[in-house]
Write a protein that holds these residues in place. Structure first.
Motif, PDB file in Angstrom:
ATOM      1  N   GLU A  59       0.845  -1.193   0.000  1.00  0.00           N
ATOM      2  CA  GLU A  59       0.000   0.000   0.000  1.00  0.00           C
ATOM      3  C   GLU A  59       0.883   1.246   0.000  1.00  0.00           C
ATOM      4  OE1 GLU A  59      -3.153   0.221  -0.399  1.00  0.00           O
ATOM      5  OE2 GLU A  59      -3.762  -1.848  -0.047  1.00  0.00           O
ATOM      6  N   LYS A  60       0.599   2.155  -0.910  1.00  0.00           N
ATOM      7  CA  LYS A  60       1.311   3.434  -0.997  1.00  0.00           C
ATOM      8  C   LYS A  60       0.276   4.541  -1.131  1.00  0.00           C
ATOM      9  CE  LYS A  60       4.011   3.191  -4.492  1.00  0.00           C
ATOM     10  NZ  LYS A  60       5.066   3.171  -5.489  1.00  0.00           N
ATOM     11  N   PHE A  61       0.556   5.669  -0.519  1.00  0.00           N
ATOM     12  CA  PHE A  61      -0.371   6.783  -0.536  1.00  0.00           C
ATOM     13  C   PHE A  61       0.295   8.038  -1.085  1.00  0.00           C
ATOM     14  CE2 PHE A  61      -1.437   3.829   2.843  1.00  0.00           C
ATOM     15  CZ  PHE A  61      -2.680   3.421   2.417  1.00  0.00           C
ATOM     16  N   HIS A  62       1.292   7.813  -1.926  1.00  0.00           N
ATOM     17  CA  HIS A  62       2.020   8.899  -2.588  1.00  0.00           C
ATOM     18  C   HIS A  62       2.524   8.366  -3.922  1.00  0.00           C
ATOM     19  CE1 HIS A  62       5.664   6.746  -1.501  1.00  0.00           C
ATOM     20  NE2 HIS A  62       5.164   6.654  -0.276  1.00  0.00           N
ATOM     21  N   SER A  63       3.175   9.227  -4.683  1.00  0.00           N
ATOM     22  CA  SER A  63       3.603   8.821  -6.028  1.00  0.00           C
ATOM     23  C   SER A  63       5.110   8.621  -6.163  1.00  0.00           C
ATOM     24  CB  SER A  63       3.131   9.865  -7.045  1.00  0.00           C
ATOM     25  OG  SER A  63       3.678  11.127  -6.718  1.00  0.00           O
ATOM     26  N   ASN A  64       5.827   8.452  -5.054  1.00  0.00           N
ATOM     27  CA  ASN A  64       7.270   8.215  -5.136  1.00  0.00           C
ATOM     28  C   ASN A  64       7.544   6.878  -5.813  1.00  0.00           C
ATOM     29  OD1 ASN A  64       7.418  10.533  -3.655  1.00  0.00           O
ATOM     30  ND2 ASN A  64       8.277   9.596  -1.829  1.00  0.00           N
ATOM     31  N   ILE A  65       8.363   6.904  -6.858  1.00  0.00           N
ATOM     32  CA  ILE A  65       8.615   5.674  -7.626  1.00  0.00           C
ATOM     33  C   ILE A  65       9.580   4.720  -6.929  1.00  0.00           C
ATOM     34  CG2 ILE A  65       8.077   6.727  -9.837  1.00  0.00           C
ATOM     35  CD1 ILE A  65      11.096   6.973 -10.332  1.00  0.00           C
TER      36      ILE A  65
END
Length: 58
Positions: A13-19
């Motif tokens: 789960e990620k809640f940002h767009s950092n690749i």
């Protein structure tokens, strides 16, 4: 927080767009803490940040 409360400690789960993020850090911490009988909670406010509270059983 209401939208993601059930997902925040989920695997990938990620809640940002950092690749360069994999979304496994909070999952690992949650599993380690709860397997030892502890608890972890989070409070977050938009544009202010998040506070994680970890309680250990002794």
């Amino acid at each position: 927080m209401e939208k993601v409360r059930d997902k925040i400690f989920g695997l990938y789960e990620k809640f940002h767009s950092n690749i360069d993020s994999n979304g496994i850090g909070l999952y690992l911490v949650y599993n380690h803490i709860t397997s030892l009988g502890g608890r972890i909670a989070v409070e977050s406010k938009i544009n202010e940040g998040a506070t994680f509270t970890i309680s250990f059983k002794y």
